[in-house]
Structure formats: C-alpha cells, structure tokens
Design a protein around this motif. Structure first.
Motif, short mmCIF file in Angstrom:
data_model
loop_
_atom_site.label_atom_id
_atom_site.label_comp_id
_atom_site.label_asym_id
_atom_site.label_seq_id
_atom_site.Cartn_x
_atom_site.Cartn_y
_atom_site.Cartn_z
N UNK A 79 -55.07 -40.03 102.09
CA UNK A 79 -54.10 -39.16 102.62
C UNK A 79 -54.63 -37.75 102.92
N UNK A 80 -55.57 -37.40 102.07
CA UNK A 80 -55.96 -36.03 102.54
C UNK A 80 -57.20 -36.14 103.41
N UNK A 81 -57.46 -37.22 103.93
CA UNK A 81 -58.56 -37.22 105.16
C UNK A 81 -59.88 -37.09 104.35
N UNK A 82 -60.18 -37.01 103.19
CA UNK A 82 -61.34 -37.06 102.55
C UNK A 82 -62.21 -38.40 102.75
N UNK A 83 -61.54 -39.61 102.51
CA UNK A 83 -61.80 -40.82 102.85
C UNK A 83 -61.23 -41.35 104.01
N UNK A 84 -62.14 -41.99 104.73
CA UNK A 84 -61.43 -42.60 106.00
C UNK A 84 -60.96 -43.81 106.12
N UNK A 85 -61.78 -44.84 105.37
CA UNK A 85 -61.20 -46.08 105.11
C UNK A 85 -61.42 -46.60 103.66
N UNK A 86 -60.48 -46.96 102.92
CA UNK A 86 -60.73 -47.70 101.55
C UNK A 86 -60.15 -49.08 101.65
#
Length: 396
Positions: A303-310
């Motif tokens: 949600x915070x855009x630190x991780x693009x794809x999980x």
C-alpha cells in the motif's frame, strides 16, 4: 690565329667542365629530393606507429579501469571475511594503489610520447624521437602488464586466503558449540529495530507455547549457563542504483532479510532517497491462516508503494501444492523483463532445495522468454552470480 685556337679549346674545356658540374649538381639535387621523399615516408610511418601506440595505451587504460572495478567488487566480497581477512583487504588495497600509480605513469608516458613527436622539426629527428618514444612506451607497457598480472595474483591469493579463513572460522565456531551450527535469518537494519523485533519474538513464543512447541534451544538452557553463538554478516545488499529492478524470493524464515530490505526502503523514502525501480517479493508458507505472520506488514509495504508486487504461495491451502518456484515460472515474462532485459537483481533466501528449484525456474524462464538455449541459460545464471546480481543465502 694560334692563340685564338688555344682560347677556343680552353673555352670548350671550361664549357665541358661546367656541363659536368651542372650534371653532377642535378644528380645531387635529385638525390636530395629522393632522400626528402624517403624521410617523409618514414615520418608518416612513424606517425602511424605513434597512433597505434596511442590506441594500445588507451586499451591498457581501459584494462586497468576494468581491473579497478573488479578490485572494488573483490573488496566488497572480502568485507564479509571478518577480522582475519583484514590483511587480505589491505593487500587488495595495496594492489589497487599500485594499479592507480601505474595508470598515472601510463598517462605520463602518453604525454611524453606526444611531446616528443610534436617537438621534433626535422624528419629524421622526428622519426628517431618517435622510435625512442615507442620503444620506451612498449617497455613500460610490458612492465605495467607484469604489475597487473602480479596484482591479479595477489587478489586471487587474498580471495583464497579469505575463503579459507572464513571456512576455518565456521568450522571452529561449530566445534565450539558442540552441535552443528544452525543458521537463522534476522531481518534488522538498525539497532532501533531491536525492541520491535524482541516484541515479535515474544508474541511468537506465546503462540508456539500454546501449541506445546519450543522456540529454540535457548529455551531449555538453565539460567547462568554459557552458550556459543556467532553472527555471520549477510551478503544481501540493495543495488546502489535506485532504478535497478529487485526480485526477492524468501519462503518461510527466508522472509527475514527482505523485511530488512523493506525497512531500509522505508527509511530511504522518508529521507527523500526512495527507490524508483520495480520491486517484487515471492513469499511462501504452508497455510495463509496461522503461518502468514507478516501479512499486515507486507500489505502495508504494498500500500505504501515500497513493494510493487507481492506473490504468495500457500502450499497446503489448495487442491495442489504451489511453491514460490511455481509462481516464478508463471510470471516468467515479467521476471525475464526485469532480470534479463533491465539488469535487475535476484535475491534468494531459505532452504537449499528451494534455492535449487528457483534457479532452475530462472533458467527455464531464460529459455522460454529469453529464447536462449539450455547452455546459454545456464551461462546467463552463472554470469548473474559473477556480476553480483544473483545472491543466495541458503541452508539445509
């Protein structure tokens, strides 16, 4: 009349002598012209040879720069060897200093050769100066090549020594513990995270004790008893270029270093140094309910855009078992775009069997989406490891 005849004969003799002298002067001038043409040709050859020598000097400088980059990578590798490898790093730094000195010397040779060629005005002098400069440059180049070879040997010795010392240290620590060393991943990037980590451990201990399980061997140790433990520095480092794609594979406890990556990204973003490249995380466990301990934390990172794809693989929740390597194969086109086309980095943490399967999935992706042969795909993976773009921390 007799005197007139004598004067005429003398005049004819003088005229013949003058003609002979004139012919000799013409031959002498022709010879001089030929000598001038010959020296001009020699000068052109000398200038061409000087250009070739300049190109060779540039190539040697490029080789020296490449070796300096390799030394930088070698120093980064040697940094994980501990105190015993400090001497090895010093030797590598000395080799780098020698290379820098030789590179400076090479530049001086180039400048001196250029000065010698420009200072000569006479064709013969210029040719002799060019020959002397070329000989001197060749001699110094041979000396530089010898120094480069010696520096490479020193670096190879330092790497071997560091690896041997690290292996001996691991063996000694394992023997001292009286048990085979058991490696655990701890995802911390600063001391300020220790308190939060301790609270998570306490919460996890409560869950495990409620199920009748033990958290670790430390639980069984009596108060006051000494135990042997050691910290091995992780080889995981985020790419310096924030635009470089990052792909992380960490099922189970292998998630720990990637939690640290996300913590590091969060701090960098708060300081205005956030990453701009795509990030993907592949996580796996048996069940989403009960095993997925960091669900909220990872969801917040997305949600915070630190991780693009999980991407999550819950191996026991479906009709068939699904693992992280299966998801990697499913995402083959995207993964190849990040790793094969954009020079991204791949990090793998967890069990050795999983690590082997992930590498095989990467090779299959290179074949299917990169259009490589099996041999080329294996070479691609080896090249990624050699360039530090494929990093693995695995245990059995």
């Amino acid at each position: 009349a007799g005197e007139a005849a004598q004067v005429a004969r003398a005049a004819e003799a003088a005229l013949a002598e003058a003609r002979a002298a004139l012919a000799e002067e013409v031959r002498r001038r022709d010879s001089l012209a030929e000598e001038v043409r010959r020296r001009d040709a020699q000068l052109a050859a000398a200038v061409a040879e000087g250009g070739a020598m300049q190109a060779e000097l540039e190539r040697q400088r490029a080789l020296a720069a490449d070796l300096e980059r390799r030394l930088d990578r070698a120093k980064a590798e040697l940094g994980s060897a501990g105190e015993t490898a400090a001497a090895c790093r010093a030797r590598a730094e000395q080799a780098e200093a020698r290379l820098a000195a030789q590179a400076a010397h090479l530049s001086e040779v180039t400048q001196e050769s250029t000065r010698l060629l420009g200072a000569a005005s006479d064709a013969g002098v210029r040719r002799a100066a060019a020959e002397r400069g070329a000989d001197e440059a060749r001699s110094r180049l041979r000396s530089l090549q010898g120094d480069l070879a010696e520096a490479q040997r020193d670096l190879a010795d330092a790497r071997r020594t560091a690896a041997a010392e690290e292996a001996r240290g691991e063996e000694a620590r394992s023997r001292a513990a009286g048990l085979q060393a058991r490696l655990e991943e701890v995802g911390l990037r600063s001391s300020s995270m220790l308190e939060a980590a301790a609270s998570q451990v306490e919460a996890l201990r409560g869950e495990l004790e409620a199920k009748g399980a033990r958290l670790s061997q430390l639980e069984a140790a009596a108060a006051g008893r000494s135990v042997v433990a050691f910290v091995r520095r992780s080889s995981f480092r985020l790419p310096r270029d924030g635009a470089t794609p990052v792909v992380m594979v960490g099922p189970g406890t292998g998630i720990a270093p990637f939690r640290a990556f996300l913590q590091e990204m969060r701090v960098a973003a708060a300081e205005g140094r956030g990453r701009t490249g795509p990030t993907r995380l592949y996580f796996g466990c048996r069940h989403a309910r009960g095993d997925y301990l960091y669900e909220d934390e990872l969801a917040a990172a997305v949600e915070g855009k630190l991780l693009g794809t999980l991407r999550c693989a819950f191996s026991r929740d479906g009709a068939r078992k699904v693992y992280v390597q299966d998801l990697l194969r499913e995402d083959g086109r995207e993964v190849w775009s990040l790793l094969g086309c954009r020079g991204g980095h791949l990090y793998i943490c967890g069990g050795t069997a999983m690590g082997r399967e992930v590498v095989l999935a990467l090779q299959r992706t290179a074949v299917e989406h990169g259009k490589l042969s099996e041999a080329e795909a294996a070479a691609f993976v080896s090249r990624m490891e050699g360039e530090g773009r494929l990093v693995k921390e695995l245990w059995s």
